[in-house]
Design an enzyme around this catalytic site. Sequence first.
Site, PDB file in Angstrom:
ATOM      1  N   HIS A 105      43.860  31.111  39.019  1.00 62.90           N
ATOM      2  CA  HIS A 105      42.891  31.168  37.920  1.00 62.90           C
ATOM      3  C   HIS A 105      43.516  31.957  36.773  1.00 62.90           C
ATOM      4  O   HIS A 105      43.185  33.119  36.525  1.00 62.90           O
ATOM      5  CB  HIS A 105      41.590  31.832  38.375  1.00 62.90           C
ATOM      6  N   ASP A 110      37.351  31.538  36.673  1.00 64.43           N
ATOM      7  CA  ASP A 110      36.648  32.270  37.729  1.00 64.43           C
ATOM      8  C   ASP A 110      35.661  33.260  37.123  1.00 64.43           C
ATOM      9  O   ASP A 110      34.541  33.434  37.616  1.00 64.43           O
ATOM     10  CB  ASP A 110      37.638  32.983  38.654  1.00 64.43           C
ATOM     11  N   HIS A 246      63.374  10.606  27.078  1.00 60.12           N
ATOM     12  CA  HIS A 246      64.173  10.118  28.193  1.00 60.12           C
ATOM     13  C   HIS A 246      64.953   8.874  27.788  1.00 60.12           C
ATOM     14  O   HIS A 246      64.390   7.938  27.208  1.00 60.12           O
ATOM     15  CB  HIS A 246      63.283   9.779  29.402  1.00 60.12           C
ATOM     16  N   TYR A 302      40.567  15.173  23.830  1.00 66.95           N
ATOM     17  CA  TYR A 302      39.291  15.794  23.494  1.00 66.95           C
ATOM     18  C   TYR A 302      39.034  15.697  21.994  1.00 66.95           C
ATOM     19  O   TYR A 302      39.965  15.748  21.189  1.00 66.95           O
ATOM     20  CB  TYR A 302      39.294  17.268  23.895  1.00 66.95           C
ATOM     21  N   GLU A 377      37.758  42.926  34.438  1.00 71.09           N
ATOM     22  CA  GLU A 377      36.544  42.362  35.030  1.00 71.09           C
ATOM     23  C   GLU A 377      35.272  42.943  34.412  1.00 71.09           C
ATOM     24  O   GLU A 377      34.217  42.298  34.451  1.00 71.09           O
ATOM     25  CB  GLU A 377      36.557  42.597  36.537  1.00 71.09           C
TER      26      GLU A 377
END
Length: 397
Positions: A105, A110, A246, A302, A377
Site C-alpha cells: 500500500h 489503506d 521496440h 480517465y 497515521e
Amino acid sequence: MNVKDIIDAIYPEILELRRDFHRYPELSEYEERTARKVSEFLSAHNIDHINKVAGHGVVATIRGTKKVLKKPKFSVIAIRADMDALPMEELINTPFKSLNKGVMHSCGHDIHTAVLLGTAKILKSLEEEFSGTIKLFFQPAEETVGGAKYIIEEGHMENPHVEAVIGLHVNPFLETGSVEFRYGKMNATSSEFEITVEGISCHAAYPNTGIDPLLPACQIVTSFQSILSRNLAATNSGIITVGEFHSGTKTNIIPSFAKLTGTMRALDAQTKDYMSRRMEEIVDFTCKSFGASSSMFFKDSYPALVNDDDIVHILDEVAREHLGKDKISYMQEPSLGAEDFSFFCEVAKSAYFTIGVKKQGVQEPFPLHSPYFDPDEEAMKTGMLMEVEGALRLLGE
C-alpha cells in the site's frame, strides 16, 4: 461528545484496521480480503451495505432520521475511498509491514479505506442528528481499470440519486493535520497510445534495398514535443511521453517495424482531442515522407478531474472552522496525474482534496508509489473529521 472526541475514542480501532489492510495489501481487481474485512466491520455496526460492487467493491448506505421542515441543498451525498494496492515490494520495516510479497500500500489506499470506515461508524452513531442519505463507496481498481466508472455504470449513483460526492487522498508533502484544496481543474485526462511504423527489412550494409522504420519513428518522438511547445498556448498544459520503443533483433539487420507506446495527458477534453489529432497527423505525414506506413490507436483512461467550486467552498469552510485557516493550503497548479474520482465529477457535483501525512521532523518525505512510503497515521483523524463534518455540512446540518 463532539465529533473530535468521538474520533479520539474510536481512533485505536481505526488504527488497527489500517494496519491490518497494510499487512495484507491486494492488487487492483483482487481486493477480496479487503472487501470482506470492510463488510464485516459494516455488519458489526449495523450499517446496510451490498458487496461485489464493480468487482470487489462495497457500497454502504446510512439514512438520517431527523425530521426537517426546510429542504437541504443536498438530500443524497456519497463519500468515496479506494482500496487497491500496488505491485511493489515494501522496503521499510514496521510491525505491520506487508506480508504479501511484491504488493504494498504505497499510495495510501489503506488509510483511505480505514478513514471511511471510521467515518461510517461515526455517521451511523449520528443518524438521528441529520436528515438525508449518505452512501459510502469502498471502491476497487483505482490503479488499473477505474473502478469508479463501473460503480457508476452499475447504477450505484441512483436509487436514491446521488447529488454530490467527496473524496480524499493522502499527501506526503503536506504536514499532518493540514488539508489542501483545488478549485476547478485538479487532475488531467489521460490516454494511452500505441504506434506501429512499418518499413522493409534489409541488410544493414545495403539500406537502400529496404525502408528503415527507425528513422520516422525517432522523428515522431522528437516531433511530438513540438505539439506542446508550438501548438498549445503557453498557458495551457499537456504531456506526451513515449514510454516504450521496440525495434530490431540484430545489429546488422534493418528491422521491418518499430513499435512505440506511451501516454498523453491534458487538463480538458478539448485539448486532449486536439493533441491526439495532431499526433495522428505527425505520425501519418512523417512515415509517408520516409516511404514507411503506420498505424496508431488511442485507449482512453480517465477523464479530467474538475472540482465543483461550490462543494470545495463548503469543505473549505469546514476546514476553517474545525482545523483553522493556518492548516489550509491551495494547489497553485493542477496535476498532470490522473485519478478515477474524475468519473464521479462527470455525473455529480464533486470535490476531491488531500490531507497531509508528513511526519513531524521529516525534511524529505518519500513520495506516493515509493517502496519507502511511510505516512503519519495520525492523519486519519483529519480525514475522518473532514469526511464527517463535510457530509453533515452538505446535508445542511
